[in-house]
Design an enzyme around this catalytic site. Sequence first.
Site, PDB file in Angstrom:
ATOM      1  CD  GLU A  34       1.051   5.661  -2.043  1.00 41.11           C
ATOM      2  OE1 GLU A  34      -0.071   5.981  -1.573  1.00 41.11           O
ATOM      3  OE2 GLU A  34       2.095   5.692  -1.376  1.00 41.11           O
ATOM      4  CG  HIS A  99      -3.274   3.686   0.062  1.00 37.52           C
ATOM      5  ND1 HIS A  99      -3.837   3.534   1.305  1.00 37.52           N
ATOM      6  CD2 HIS A  99      -1.966   3.951   0.268  1.00 37.52           C
ATOM      7  CE1 HIS A  99      -2.910   3.706   2.228  1.00 37.52           C
ATOM      8  NE2 HIS A  99      -1.760   3.958   1.637  1.00 37.52           N
ATOM      9  CG  HIS A 101       2.326   1.876   0.912  1.00 38.97           C
ATOM     10  ND1 HIS A 101       2.548   1.751   2.269  1.00 38.97           N
ATOM     11  CD2 HIS A 101       1.484   2.936   0.774  1.00 38.97           C
ATOM     12  CE1 HIS A 101       1.876   2.696   2.920  1.00 38.97           C
ATOM     13  NE2 HIS A 101       1.219   3.409   2.027  1.00 38.97           N
ATOM     14  CG  ASP A 112      -0.996   6.034   4.291  1.00 39.18           C
ATOM     15  OD1 ASP A 112      -1.168   6.775   3.300  1.00 39.18           O
ATOM     16  OD2 ASP A 112      -0.344   4.977   4.249  1.00 39.18           O
TER      17      ASP A 112
END
Length: 148
Positions: A34, A99, A101, A112
């Site tokens: 990630e 970020h 995935h 998260d």
Amino acid sequence: MPVSPSPACSPSLHLPGPLAAELWAQARHEVPRECVGVLGGVQVARPERGGPEWRARALYPLRNVSARPETEYEADPGELLRALRALEAAGLELAALYHSHPRGPARPSDTDRRRAAYDVPYLIADLASGELRAFLLPGGEAVELRVG
């Protein structure tokens, strides 16, 4: 005939196209890990739209130092501090965190939500679907995302 008020809109985030392209490039480069980073910008009060609008102006990629970088992120604390100082020196404020995935989905994980510490949108780049979405965490309220 009376006019019905329009429904309240949610908070929004404007992400210029070049910054979106940088974010996606970082996300693709980091696969299978990630990616993580912050966006500097400005926040504008928009009570008529039902919430604030964040306008991103700069992207600060950060190193993911998580023990499980394929499934979660943790920004390098020193890099995060330097990025926050740099955006402040540039006259900006924290506009969002982002970020990726790598295998989806484009929604926040339980991790998260638990780790959310800032009152700004959190962007998630889902490489499996090519979708980019934003949320206010830990509650998970969707944020309107305008790219361009």
